[in-house]
Design an enzyme around this catalytic site. Structure first.
Site, mmCIF file in Angstrom:
data_model
loop_
_atom_site.group_PDB
_atom_site.id
_atom_site.type_symbol
_atom_site.label_atom_id
_atom_site.label_comp_id
_atom_site.label_asym_id
_atom_site.label_seq_id
_atom_site.Cartn_x
_atom_site.Cartn_y
_atom_site.Cartn_z
ATOM 1 N N PHE A 11 0.807 -1.314 -0.036
ATOM 2 C CA PHE A 11 0.145 -0.043 -0.041
ATOM 3 C C PHE A 11 0.806 1.300 0.125
ATOM 4 O O PHE A 11 2.054 1.275 0.679
ATOM 5 C CB PHE A 11 -0.816 -0.076 1.302
ATOM 6 C CG PHE A 11 -2.234 0.774 0.932
ATOM 7 C CD1 PHE A 11 -3.096 0.170 0.130
ATOM 8 C CD2 PHE A 11 -2.381 1.943 1.760
ATOM 9 C CE1 PHE A 11 -4.469 0.958 0.298
ATOM 10 C CE2 PHE A 11 -3.315 2.687 1.521
ATOM 11 C CZ PHE A 11 -4.394 2.304 0.562
ATOM 12 N N VAL A 43 0.386 -2.471 5.779
ATOM 13 C CA VAL A 43 1.201 -2.664 7.083
ATOM 14 C C VAL A 43 0.332 -3.575 8.219
ATOM 15 O O VAL A 43 1.151 -4.335 8.803
ATOM 16 C CB VAL A 43 1.402 -1.232 7.726
ATOM 17 C CG1 VAL A 43 1.989 -1.564 9.335
ATOM 18 C CG2 VAL A 43 2.430 -0.225 6.684
ATOM 19 N N VAL A 68 1.946 4.615 6.463
ATOM 20 C CA VAL A 68 0.563 4.789 6.623
ATOM 21 C C VAL A 68 0.194 6.155 6.703
ATOM 22 O O VAL A 68 0.720 6.875 7.574
ATOM 23 C CB VAL A 68 0.006 3.947 8.025
ATOM 24 C CG1 VAL A 68 -1.519 4.112 8.459
ATOM 25 C CG2 VAL A 68 0.488 2.580 8.234
ATOM 26 N N ILE A 69 -0.585 6.768 5.702
ATOM 27 C CA ILE A 69 -1.038 8.021 5.443
ATOM 28 C C ILE A 69 -2.173 8.243 6.167
ATOM 29 O O ILE A 69 -3.246 7.590 5.899
ATOM 30 C CB ILE A 69 -0.735 8.125 4.004
ATOM 31 C CG1 ILE A 69 0.602 7.904 3.327
ATOM 32 C CG2 ILE A 69 -1.275 9.628 3.358
ATOM 33 C CD1 ILE A 69 0.859 8.026 1.889
ATOM 34 N N ASP A 72 -9.321 10.729 6.290
ATOM 35 C CA ASP A 72 -10.356 11.652 7.049
ATOM 36 C C ASP A 72 -10.726 11.001 8.347
ATOM 37 O O ASP A 72 -11.499 11.803 9.076
ATOM 38 C CB ASP A 72 -11.446 11.806 6.324
ATOM 39 C CG ASP A 72 -11.115 12.760 4.785
ATOM 40 O OD1 ASP A 72 -10.081 13.567 4.826
ATOM 41 O OD2 ASP A 72 -11.791 12.247 3.942
ATOM 42 N N HIS A 75 -8.267 5.998 11.239
ATOM 43 C CA HIS A 75 -7.878 4.643 10.399
ATOM 44 C C HIS A 75 -6.401 4.477 10.679
ATOM 45 O O HIS A 75 -5.890 3.334 10.966
ATOM 46 C CB HIS A 75 -8.555 4.443 9.072
ATOM 47 C CG HIS A 75 -8.311 3.051 8.537
ATOM 48 N ND1 HIS A 75 -8.705 2.028 8.851
ATOM 49 C CD2 HIS A 75 -7.169 2.850 7.494
ATOM 50 C CE1 HIS A 75 -8.336 1.037 8.052
ATOM 51 N NE2 HIS A 75 -7.389 1.365 7.270
ATOM 52 N N LEU A 100 10.607 -1.884 13.274
ATOM 53 C CA LEU A 100 9.293 -1.456 12.674
ATOM 54 C C LEU A 100 9.964 -0.055 12.038
ATOM 55 O O LEU A 100 10.419 0.694 12.607
ATOM 56 C CB LEU A 100 8.579 -0.842 13.817
ATOM 57 C CG LEU A 100 7.242 -0.315 13.333
ATOM 58 C CD1 LEU A 100 6.606 -1.225 12.599
ATOM 59 C CD2 LEU A 100 6.393 0.376 14.696
ATOM 60 N N ARG A 115 10.730 10.470 4.713
ATOM 61 C CA ARG A 115 11.035 9.928 5.627
ATOM 62 C C ARG A 115 11.281 8.290 5.297
ATOM 63 O O ARG A 115 11.396 7.430 6.015
ATOM 64 C CB ARG A 115 10.129 9.656 6.900
ATOM 65 C CG ARG A 115 10.009 11.106 7.731
ATOM 66 C CD ARG A 115 8.962 11.191 8.718
ATOM 67 N NE ARG A 115 8.889 12.324 9.375
ATOM 68 C CZ ARG A 115 8.234 13.488 8.939
ATOM 69 N NH1 ARG A 115 8.036 13.604 8.066
ATOM 70 N NH2 ARG A 115 8.374 14.510 9.849
#
Length: 141
Positions: A11, A43, A68-69, A72, A75, A100, A115
């Site tokens: 993802f 993830v 993980v972005i 809204d 989540h 991690l 990052r």
């Protein structure tokens, strides 16, 4: 030579592809071998793959990378919390370092792209743990 398992979340692949490259370069620079790379959808799916790799006798440590972005909803927080907890459990249950290298939660795509080097840090951390942890069986030396 230390051997690593690498778990890469698909993802947000444009970012995780760069992270994977950073991880591979870090392993090569350190003289470590990436025994196997397993891709997972996201993830959240990484703990099972990390567990399978940690079960392999040839694998000394596992590095998990992904991003993980934020969206809204909350989540992203739920996903990262669940994955981090289960990856920690895998490390303890298998007595194998699992690091991690996941960016997020609460990051935009642009912040996440800034990052990608966190993947290299996960590899470095895994290698450091392999070197620094005491032997669990003092009679095996």
């Amino acid at each position: 030579m230390t051997t690593l398992g690498l778990v890469v979340a698909e993802f947000n692949r444009p970012i995780t592809e760069q992270m994977e490259q950073e991880a591979l370069e870090a392993a090569q620079s350190a003289g470590a071998e990436v025994y196997e790379t397993v891709t997972v959808p996201g993830v959240y799916d990484a703990p099972l793959a990390a567990d399978r790799l940690a079960r392999l006798e040839a694998v000394d440590a596992v590095a998990v990378i992904g991003t993980v972005i934020t969206g809204d909803t909350d989540h992203d927080q739920v996903i990262t919390d669940a994955a981090a907890q289960r990856l920690s459990d895998v490390s303890l249950e298998r007595d194998t370092p699992v690091t991690l290298g996941v960016t997020g939660p609460g990051m935009s795509a642009a912040e996440s792209r800034e990052r990608v080097e966190n993947a290299a840090k996960a590899v470095d951390g895994a290698l450091d743990l392999v070197d620094q942890l005491p032997d669990p069986d003092p009679h095996s030396a």
